[in-house]
Write an enzyme that holds these catalytic residues in place. Structure first.
Site, short mmCIF file in Angstrom:
data_model
loop_
_atom_site.label_atom_id
_atom_site.label_comp_id
_atom_site.label_asym_id
_atom_site.label_seq_id
_atom_site.Cartn_x
_atom_site.Cartn_y
_atom_site.Cartn_z
N VAL A 106 -4.56 0.40 9.65
CA VAL A 106 -4.16 -0.96 9.25
C VAL A 106 -4.06 -0.98 7.74
O VAL A 106 -4.98 -0.55 7.04
CB VAL A 106 -5.21 -2.00 9.70
CG1 VAL A 106 -4.71 -3.41 9.44
CG2 VAL A 106 -5.56 -1.81 11.16
N GLY A 109 -1.34 -5.10 4.21
CA GLY A 109 -0.38 -5.53 3.19
C GLY A 109 -0.82 -5.14 1.79
O GLY A 109 -0.45 -5.79 0.81
N LEU A 110 -1.61 -4.07 1.69
CA LEU A 110 -2.14 -3.70 0.37
C LEU A 110 -1.44 -2.46 -0.20
O LEU A 110 -2.09 -1.58 -0.77
CB LEU A 110 -3.67 -3.49 0.45
CG LEU A 110 -4.48 -4.75 0.75
CD1 LEU A 110 -5.96 -4.44 0.91
CD2 LEU A 110 -4.29 -5.79 -0.36
N GLY A 111 -0.12 -2.41 -0.02
CA GLY A 111 0.64 -1.40 -0.76
C GLY A 111 0.80 -0.05 -0.10
O GLY A 111 0.97 0.95 -0.79
N SER A 113 3.40 1.08 1.58
CA SER A 113 4.76 1.63 1.38
C SER A 113 4.88 2.31 0.02
O SER A 113 5.41 3.42 -0.08
CB SER A 113 5.82 0.53 1.46
OG SER A 113 5.63 -0.24 2.60
N ASP A 156 3.68 -2.43 -7.68
CA ASP A 156 2.89 -1.72 -6.67
C ASP A 156 3.06 -0.20 -6.82
O ASP A 156 2.11 0.56 -6.63
CB ASP A 156 3.24 -2.19 -5.24
CG ASP A 156 4.74 -2.34 -5.02
OD1 ASP A 156 5.52 -2.10 -5.97
OD2 ASP A 156 5.14 -2.68 -3.89
#
Ligand code: MEV
Length: 326
Positions: A106, A109-111, A113, A156
């Site tokens: 999981v 949404g903390l980068g 990619s 990011d």
């Protein structure tokens, strides 16, 4: 010989959305690390194996020629493929590659990619013995991410490359490390998620309809980033908490907060946090609260009681690195 590189995820502290319009932001790298292992193979084929693919007993495979011509990549392998293309454009090579990515299941949404993209480029450079200074890894990775996402400031990617806590402004023309200790924060994951590109479009629509007002919001966010650097330097957590609360109010004004995020933010404040705000694009994903150690337990419970999932991460961790051979 396979080569592995890894890069961290990120937590946006201040300035999200405004940074898309070249205003400054402050971001910290978090120890949610993603690694990419690259090995050269004789056949001109690229094979990619990711944790999600492994879960479903699948892998991706295509001739390198096809990938170099392609612009619409399969979602599961998009960032790795875009990274290979950027690298190959600057450093053409013969033969193919076997690539494996690893990381937390999981990503909150903390980068993930940007971390995977940066680690891919660093591993490719190491595999082909190409000298790639961090600035060059950053440039290639930003181009790869933009090819897949179409939009984004690149903060990011900078965080995944350089690590630590960064001041990032002017679309990446100014990237400066900040001397910041591990931050006394608690992170809550709100679950739902709207895509970052949709949220960027939503803010750009609001900007088109109300240019002066939205510009005014961004100018206050700019002021917050400057003040925040002073408070970070002084470790003035009460001052920093105020700025988080003001920044959250402005993100709400931009329409990117959600009732779920707001619930966690208010609960954390009520339980004694110095301040709390969402982190990143909004529309779901994470919030974080700045807390005194004595209030940490109460704030954690408040976030959980309001439906959040606690995510425990160190901040200001190292950027991209080559991992020792196993
Ligand atoms: C997303 O984490 C932060 C945004 O500012 C987008 C970006 O800067 O790329 C909304």
């Amino acid at each position: 010989m396979p080569v592995t590189a890894s890069a961290p995820g990120k937590l946006m502290l201040f300035g999200e959305h405004a940074v898309v319009y070249r205003y400054p932001c402050i971001v910290t790298a978090v120890d949610l690390r993603y690694s990419v292992t690259v090995e050269q193979v004789a056949d001109p084929i690229i094979t990619i194996d990711t944790p999600v693919m492994r879960k479903y007993d699948q892998s991706f495979s295509a001739p390198i020629e096809t990938i170099l011509r392609q612009t619409n990549y399969p979602k599961a392998a998009a960032f790795v493929l875009a990274a290979v293309k950027q690298f190959h454009n600057r450093n053409p090579f013969d033969g193919g590659l076997s690539i494996r990515t690893d990381g937390p299941e999981v990503s909150y949404g903390l980068g993930s990619s940007s971390a995977v993209t940066v680690a891919s480029i660093a591993a490719l450079a190491e595999q082909f013995k190409v000298t790639a200074p961090l600035g060059e890894i950053y440039t290639m990775a930003v181009e790869a991410v933009l090819e897949v996402q179409g939009k984004g400031s690149g903060f990011d990617v900078a965080s995944a490359v350089y690590g630590g806590t960064l001041y990032f402004a002017k679309g990446g023309r100014e990237i400066e490390p900040l001397e910041v200790p591990d931050l006394p924060i608690v992170i809550g994951f709100s679950g739902d998620k709207v895509s970052t590109t949709n949220l960027i479009d939503q803010v750009s629509g609001l900007m088109a309809r109300n240019p002066e007002t939205v510009e005014g919001i961004f100018k206050v966010m700019n002021e917050i980033v400057w003040q925040a650097q002073r408070f970070l330097d002084l470790q003035d957590w009460a001052g920093l908490g105020d700025l988080m609360n003001i920044n959250q109010g402005l993100l709400d004004a931009l329409g990117v907060s959600t009732s779920q995020l707001a619930k966690q933010v208010f609960a954390a404040r009520k339980a004694g946090a110095f301040g709390a705000k969402l982190s990143g694009a909004g529309g779901g994903d994470c919030m974080f609260a700045l807390v005194d150690p004595g209030k940490k337990q109460a704030v954690c419970e408040a976030i959980e009681e309001s439906g959040g999932i606690l995510v425990s991460l160190d901040t200001g961790v190292n950027g991209v690195r080559i991992e020792p051979i196993q």
